[in-house]
Design a protein around this motif. Structure first.
Motif, PDB file in Angstrom:
ATOM      1  N   UNK A 137      -4.141  -0.671   5.363  1.00  0.00           N
ATOM      2  CA  UNK A 137      -3.211  -0.601   6.488  1.00  0.00           C
ATOM      3  C   UNK A 137      -3.848   0.266   7.549  1.00  0.00           C
ATOM      4  N   UNK A 138      -3.891  -0.218   8.768  1.00  0.00           N
ATOM      5  CA  UNK A 138      -4.495   0.501   9.884  1.00  0.00           C
ATOM      6  C   UNK A 138      -3.420   0.840  10.898  1.00  0.00           C
ATOM      7  N   UNK A 158      -7.293   7.896   2.262  1.00  0.00           N
ATOM      8  CA  UNK A 158      -6.436   8.068   3.437  1.00  0.00           C
ATOM      9  C   UNK A 158      -7.198   8.845   4.493  1.00  0.00           C
ATOM     10  N   UNK A 159      -7.118   8.367   5.730  1.00  0.00           N
ATOM     11  CA  UNK A 159      -7.785   9.042   6.843  1.00  0.00           C
ATOM     12  C   UNK A 159      -6.819   9.087   8.020  1.00  0.00           C
ATOM     13  N   UNK A 214      -5.087   3.620   5.625  1.00  0.00           N
ATOM     14  CA  UNK A 214      -4.871   3.695   4.182  1.00  0.00           C
ATOM     15  C   UNK A 214      -5.603   2.538   3.510  1.00  0.00           C
ATOM     16  N   UNK A 215      -6.422   2.871   2.528  1.00  0.00           N
ATOM     17  CA  UNK A 215      -7.141   1.874   1.744  1.00  0.00           C
ATOM     18  C   UNK A 215      -6.853   2.141   0.275  1.00  0.00           C
ATOM     19  N   UNK A 216      -6.690   1.078  -0.503  1.00  0.00           N
ATOM     20  CA  UNK A 216      -6.478   1.264  -1.935  1.00  0.00           C
ATOM     21  C   UNK A 216      -7.062   0.095  -2.707  1.00  0.00           C
ATOM     22  N   UNK A 217      -7.532   0.406  -3.909  1.00  0.00           N
ATOM     23  CA  UNK A 217      -7.930  -0.629  -4.859  1.00  0.00           C
ATOM     24  C   UNK A 217      -7.173  -0.350  -6.141  1.00  0.00           C
ATOM     25  N   UNK A 239       0.808  -1.206   0.000  1.00  0.00           N
ATOM     26  CA  UNK A 239       0.000   0.000   0.000  1.00  0.00           C
ATOM     27  C   UNK A 239       0.850   1.269   0.000  1.00  0.00           C
ATOM     28  N   UNK A 240       2.112   1.178   0.405  1.00  0.00           N
ATOM     29  CA  UNK A 240       2.985   2.360   0.445  1.00  0.00           C
ATOM     30  C   UNK A 240       4.019   2.354  -0.670  1.00  0.00           C
TER      31      UNK A 240
END
Length: 761
Positions: free
Chosen positions: A756-757, A726-727, A735-738, A648-649
């Motif tokens: 990722x939390x 992103x929050x 972080x959330x992604x598709x 995710x990063x």
């Protein structure tokens, strides 16, 4: 023998004609007697009574006496009688409030309600007055109205108790939050109504208003939105724009609000001429270049304000602290043009006599003063004062920083610079957890103090645990080892890693070490860092360990110690570290092992994040991350120092470590060369344009990993594209992604959705 009484009612004191008093023959008061007192001190009555023993008493003095006693608010009834030469005052005291009960309150805490009541002088122990109770009930309603609860019902029940006391019970039916159902802008012709509504903070209900609450009406928000509309029109040439009126209608059930805004647009004006006159000091041409608004353009108040502010700031940088810069318009209503004459009066040059620091109960004066760029007895410099405020805010020691310059009364060319700070807690003890698809669950325990004993020193101790990593560390940083800002830091750690949990090899490592690092500022935004480190690492293998690990151990042993030196340069011009929209963060650095090490190798790293504003809070991020490592002296670059990509990063859509070469078990090997490139369009979530903790983005990623002896090639790059969220939540970043992977190899492990939390280390 008692004679004729004078009985005046309280109601007669307010707005009514006083009840007629019985006629009384004037007499000289020889004694005064007061009856009916329970709580009020006798001296209090004598203090307010306007007649004394020995004075003449008549009808006028009687009326005056009753008015004075009623005005105290202590009494419900007052009677004045004559008993021979004695003046008899009989009073009936108001009851006191013995207890206050609150039922039905959920939105507001009871302490909040009691605080609001105290603001209306309604509290236990106070004298009970119906008028004050009515005001208290109204104040409670206002508290709920401010939170959008227009259907709230507040009832007050008064119960008489013994000893002239009362109990008051407030029964509250809070009702539902009133939502804005419709906003109409009447008179808007030059722009679409939907475009104007997009500029406003208040909105009708949508899918995100449960979080933003922007569909809840409040008068301050409406006034702010009206100013936004005014600025929108004035920035586009509508010099005569005016908000004529606003209407706020509430439905019968008081749960829906309808807003109507009536505007007059007027004509669009263009700029016919702009000139700078007055005592320009720096030269008219130099100041004219600071003027953003030009002849022939559509008038923009924003550009005009920026122009006058730029001139004032430029003069402030030269020591003219009290420069007056005023733009005077000449309007031609027939041609719809406007000309501006910018009058400049720099005043006299100013010097800073003294710098006063206040509010720092814990932080030492020197910690604050060493961040100040404006010096005592030096010429006033507006840019240095702004930078001083910025540096104090960057310390993160203070909740608020204010700097003002006060003229010295007996010296017109001098000012005192007053620095006022509000300290906040800088120590943290955290117990928390995070989760990453690659790292698994992470448990974090940390203790840190960023302003130890007010000295500005920083120390921290940390433990975090995941299925792949266990880290124990301690660090200490002295940001000002010298007055010039040279920093020194120390770090000790123990790190146990199990790469098999990340599918990058069936082995484990256990390392411990420490480092010392020095930082040298070269400018306000640039810094050079130098460090020395030592580490001992032990490898553990299993029967399934890959050949590369076993062969490395055969050549160099299972335990290796290295001593390293590092050097890096960084530059940070971002407008914000948490929510950047413009600027750049660049880091160039390298590390190398030095004589005495069991292995000889080096690593070079380059990263650059460029934020380019597009419009509003929408920005384009271009991120480049390059790494390159190799051996020297015919040694070997250790595989456990390899670079990895994916996740995710990094390159989204691929599992961590799966990009690049694989070993015989199909696990990612990593490599000594890395390239990651990201393009990302960052924008606020629709309906949450003013929220600085969340962001949506559309991205395109590319990246590759190459092993030692392999030259980088474009054909080896993996690609992906998708959307991300992103929050910055109270529990840490989420972080959330598709992503949709492109040009993936057969042995790559892809994953469309990744998250990722919390902070994963």
């Amino acid at each position: 023998m008692k004679l004729k009484p004078l009985h005046l009612l309280l109601a007669a004191m307010f707005g009514s004609t006083l009840a007629a008093a019985w006629a009384i023959d004037p007499f000289t008061v020889r004694d005064i007697r007061v009856e009916g007192l329970q709580r009020t001190d006798l001296g209090t009555v004598f203090n307010y009574l306007p007649v004394k023993v020995g004075e003449r008493f008549d009808d006028g003095r009687a009326t005056e006496s009753i008015k004075a006693l009623f005005a105290t608010g202590f009494f419900e009834d007052v009677r004045i009688e004559r008993d021979g030469e004695t003046l008899l005052v009989t009073v009936q005291e108001r009851p006191t409030i013995a207890q206050i009960n609150i039922n039905g309150a959920k939105l507001l805490e009871k302490d909040q309600i009691r605080q609001a009541l105290r603001g209306q002088n309604f509290a236990e122990g106070r004298i009970f007055e119906q008028g004050v109770l009515d005001a208290a009930v109204n104040e409670l309603k206002q508290q709920y109205y401010a939170r959008g609860r227009y259907s709230v019902i507040v009832k007050a029940q008064v119960t008489k108790l013994e000893r002239n006391r009362v109990g008051v019970q407030f029964d509250i039916a809070e009702g539902e939050v009133a939502r804005i159902e419709r906003i109409n802008i009447v008179g808007a012709k030059a722009f679409e109504e939907d475009d104007l509504l997009q500029e406003m903070a208040l909105t009708t209900s949508n899918w995100m208003t449960w979080y933003t609450r922007s569909d809840q009406y409040s008068k301050p928000k409406l006034q702010a939105d009206l100013e936004v509309l005014r600025s929108y029109y004035l920035d586009r040439g509508y010099l005569e724009f005016n908000v004529d009126s606003t209407q706020v209608a509430i439905s019968e059930d008081r749960e829906s609000v309808y807003l109507t805004i009536n505007v007059s647009e007027g004509a669009q004006y263009s700029v016919s001429d702009v000139k700078v006159v007055g005592e320009t000091v720096l030269g008219q041409q130099a100041l004219q270049e600071l003027v953003e608004i030009k002849a022939g353009e559509i008038f923009s108040r924003q550009k005009l304000n920026k122009s006058t502010a730029a001139i004032a700031d430029r003069l402030g940088d030269e020591g003219y602290a009290f420069a007056n810069v005023n733009a005077v318009p000449q309007i031609d209503k027939e041609k719809h043009t406007v000309a501006f004459t910018i009058y400049v009066d720099p005043g006299r040059k100013v010097y800073v006599r003294r710098i006063n620091v206040s509010g720092n109960n814990l932080t030492r004066d020197e910690v604050i003063r060493r961040e100040l760029r404006q010096l005592e007895s030096a010429q006033y410099d507006g840019s240095k004062i702004k930078r001083s405020r910025q540096r104090l805010n960057q310390l993160d020691y203070f909740g608020e920083v204010n700097i003002d310059t006060a003229p010295v009364s007996d010296a017109p060319d001098q000012v005192d610079m007053n620095v006022s700070v509000t300290e906040k807690k800088t120590g943290q003890f955290n117990i928390g957890a995070g989760y990453g698809q690659s790292e698994g669950v992470v448990f974090v325990l940390s203790l840190s103090q960023n302003n130890f004993l007010g000295s500005g020193k920083q120390f921290s101790g940390e433990f975090n645990n995941s299925s792949a990593n266990k880290v124990y560390s301690f660090s200490l940083l002295e940001p000002y080892m010298t007055p010039d800002g040279v920093s020194v830091g120390y770090n000790l750690y123990r790190r146990d890693t199990d790469p098999s949990e990340l599918d990058i090899g069936d082995y484990s490592t256990s390392a411990y070490g420490g480092s010392v690092r020095f930082g040298f500022p070269t400018s306000e935004t640039n810094r050079i860092n130098f460090g020395l480190s030592a580490e001992t690492l032990k490898l553990q293998t299993t029967s399934d360990s890959p050949n590369r690990v076993l062969e490395f151990i055969d050549r160099h042993g299972a335990t290796n110690s290295t001593f390293g030196a590092s050097l890096s340069w960084s530059r940070d011009t971002r407008d914000s570290a948490a929510y950047p929209t413009r600027g750049m963060l660049t880091t160039v650095g390298g590390e190398i092992t030095i004589p005495g090490s069991d292995l000889d190798y080096y690593k070079f790293n380059f990263s650059n994040q460029l934020f380019i504003p597009i419009w509003g809070n929408t920005s384009l991020l271009w991120n480049i991350d390059v790494g390159w490592g190799d051996q020297y002296n015919n040694s070997e670059f250790p595989f456990y120092k390899n670079y990895y990509a994916g996740g995710v990063s990094s390159v989204r859509g691929y599992d961590y470590g799966t990009i690049g070469p694989k070993d015989e078990n199909g696990d990612g090997m990593g490599g000594n060369k890395k390239l990651v490139n990201n393009f990302e369009l960052l924008f606020p979530i629709p309906g949450m344009k003013d929220d600085k903790s969340t962001r949506l983005s559309v991205f395109a990623d590319a990246g590759g990993i190459w092993a030692s002896g392999t030259d980088p090639a474009v054909d080896d790059l993996r690609y992906s594209a998708g959307v991300a969220f992103t929050w910055i939540s109270p529990i840490g970043p989420i972080k959330l992604s598709w992503a949709k992977p492109f040009r993936a190899k057969d042995d790559d492990e892809t994953k469309g959705f990744q998250f990722q939390l919390g902070n994963v280390f």
